[in-house]
Design a protein around this motif. Structure first.
Motif, PDB file in Angstrom:
ATOM      1  N   SER A  18       0.878  -1.216  -0.097  1.00 19.84           N
ATOM      2  CA  SER A  18      -0.032  -0.037  -0.022  1.00 19.84           C
ATOM      3  C   SER A  18       0.773   1.358   0.044  1.00 19.84           C
ATOM      4  O   SER A  18       0.579   2.234  -0.706  1.00 19.84           O
ATOM      5  N   ALA A  19       2.067   1.280   0.696  1.00 16.75           N
ATOM      6  CA  ALA A  19       2.760   2.346   0.783  1.00 16.75           C
ATOM      7  C   ALA A  19       3.653   2.696  -0.530  1.00 16.75           C
ATOM      8  O   ALA A  19       3.733   3.585  -0.900  1.00 16.75           O
ATOM      9  N   GLY A  23       3.244   5.910  -2.852  1.00 13.11           N
ATOM     10  CA  GLY A  23       4.184   6.784  -3.614  1.00 13.11           C
ATOM     11  C   GLY A  23       4.340   6.811  -4.946  1.00 13.11           C
ATOM     12  O   GLY A  23       4.448   7.890  -5.450  1.00 13.11           O
ATOM     13  N   GLN A  24       3.851   5.884  -5.829  1.00  9.78           N
ATOM     14  CA  GLN A  24       3.871   5.805  -7.222  1.00  9.78           C
ATOM     15  C   GLN A  24       2.363   6.615  -7.625  1.00  9.78           C
ATOM     16  O   GLN A  24       2.521   7.129  -8.888  1.00  9.78           O
ATOM     17  N   GLU A  83      11.502  15.375 -12.694  1.00 10.90           N
ATOM     18  CA  GLU A  83      10.828  14.348 -13.587  1.00 10.90           C
ATOM     19  C   GLU A  83      10.563  13.240 -12.323  1.00 10.90           C
ATOM     20  O   GLU A  83      11.460  12.826 -11.465  1.00 10.90           O
ATOM     21  N   ARG A  84       9.228  12.814 -12.647  1.00  8.63           N
ATOM     22  CA  ARG A  84       8.962  11.638 -11.730  1.00  8.63           C
ATOM     23  C   ARG A  84       8.912  10.267 -12.677  1.00  8.63           C
ATOM     24  O   ARG A  84       8.425  10.405 -13.713  1.00  8.63           O
ATOM     25  N   LYS A  85       9.443   9.267 -12.024  1.00  2.64           N
ATOM     26  CA  LYS A  85       9.242   8.041 -12.585  1.00  2.64           C
ATOM     27  C   LYS A  85       8.876   7.233 -11.375  1.00  2.64           C
ATOM     28  O   LYS A  85       9.440   6.676 -10.583  1.00  2.64           O
ATOM     29  N   GLY A  86       7.278   6.573 -11.572  1.00  2.00           N
ATOM     30  CA  GLY A  86       7.110   6.049 -10.492  1.00  2.00           C
ATOM     31  C   GLY A  86       7.084   6.517  -9.300  1.00  2.00           C
ATOM     32  O   GLY A  86       6.639   7.610  -8.836  1.00  2.00           O
ATOM     33  N   GLY A  87       7.432   6.043  -8.315  1.00  2.00           N
ATOM     34  CA  GLY A  87       7.673   6.486  -6.813  1.00  2.00           C
ATOM     35  C   GLY A  87       8.924   7.436  -6.708  1.00  2.00           C
ATOM     36  O   GLY A  87       9.407   7.567  -5.426  1.00  2.00           O
ATOM     37  N   LYS A  88       9.713   7.774  -7.873  1.00  6.37           N
ATOM     38  CA  LYS A  88      11.074   8.233  -7.656  1.00  6.37           C
ATOM     39  C   LYS A  88      10.733   9.787  -8.285  1.00  6.37           C
ATOM     40  O   LYS A  88      10.102   9.986  -8.916  1.00  6.37           O
ATOM     41  N   LEU A  89      11.512  10.850  -7.632  1.00  7.57           N
ATOM     42  CA  LEU A  89      11.502  12.197  -8.148  1.00  7.57           C
ATOM     43  C   LEU A  89      12.896  12.760  -8.207  1.00  7.57           C
ATOM     44  O   LEU A  89      13.579  12.667  -6.912  1.00  7.57           O
TER      45      LEU A  89
END
Length: 142
Positions: A18-19, A23-24, A83-89
């Motif tokens: 869920s977490a 984030g994504q 730039e966002r890629k899934g749960g990363k920024l």
């Protein structure tokens, strides 16, 4: 009796999943505050950032910093793209203004994990590196 450990493990996996999903899919546009841990030279940095959605997972942003180092304090105004890629920024910055005039002030770039719509954490990459946390809403009190 054996079911209890399995149920606990299943619940923990569900919460972790869920977490990750939060984030994504979390909305990151809006106002944020951030705080770093200490750099190797003893400096710390805090600031406020505004992130606006652009297109294709990209964002524009602007922020102000306040840096406190042994013997000096100051800050900077910067513009940035994110730039966002899934749960990363990933945030790349450009220095617009520095006060007081440091002889060298490097752009403050960030690599963040998006935990939720109210919390991100990761690394600040600048003249040095430090852990950083981004918050919105109620910030933790230390």
């Amino acid at each position: 009796m054996r079911r209890t450990p399995l149920l606990i493990a299943a619940a923990a996996l569900a919460l972790a999943g869920s977490a990750l999903a939060d984030g994504q899919t979390a909305e990151i546009s809006g106002a944020w505050t951030f705080q770093t841990g200490s750099f190797s030279n003893g400096c710390t940095m805090s600031g406020q950032m505004k992130i606006s959605r652009a297109a294709n997972g990209k964002h524009t942003c602007s922020f102000k910093t306040h840096e406190v180092c042994p013997g000096i304090a100051g800050g900077a105004e910067q513009s940035c793209t994110a730039e966002r890629k899934g749960g990363k920024l990933t945030i790349k910055s450009k220095v617009l203004k520095v006060q007081p005039d440091f002889t060298r002030y490097y752009p403050d770039d960030f690599a963040l994990d998006i935990i939720s719509g109210a919390y991100m954490k990761g690394q600040l990459h600048s003249a040095g590196e430090a852990p950083v946390e981004f918050f919105r809403g109620d910030t933790p009190v230390s």
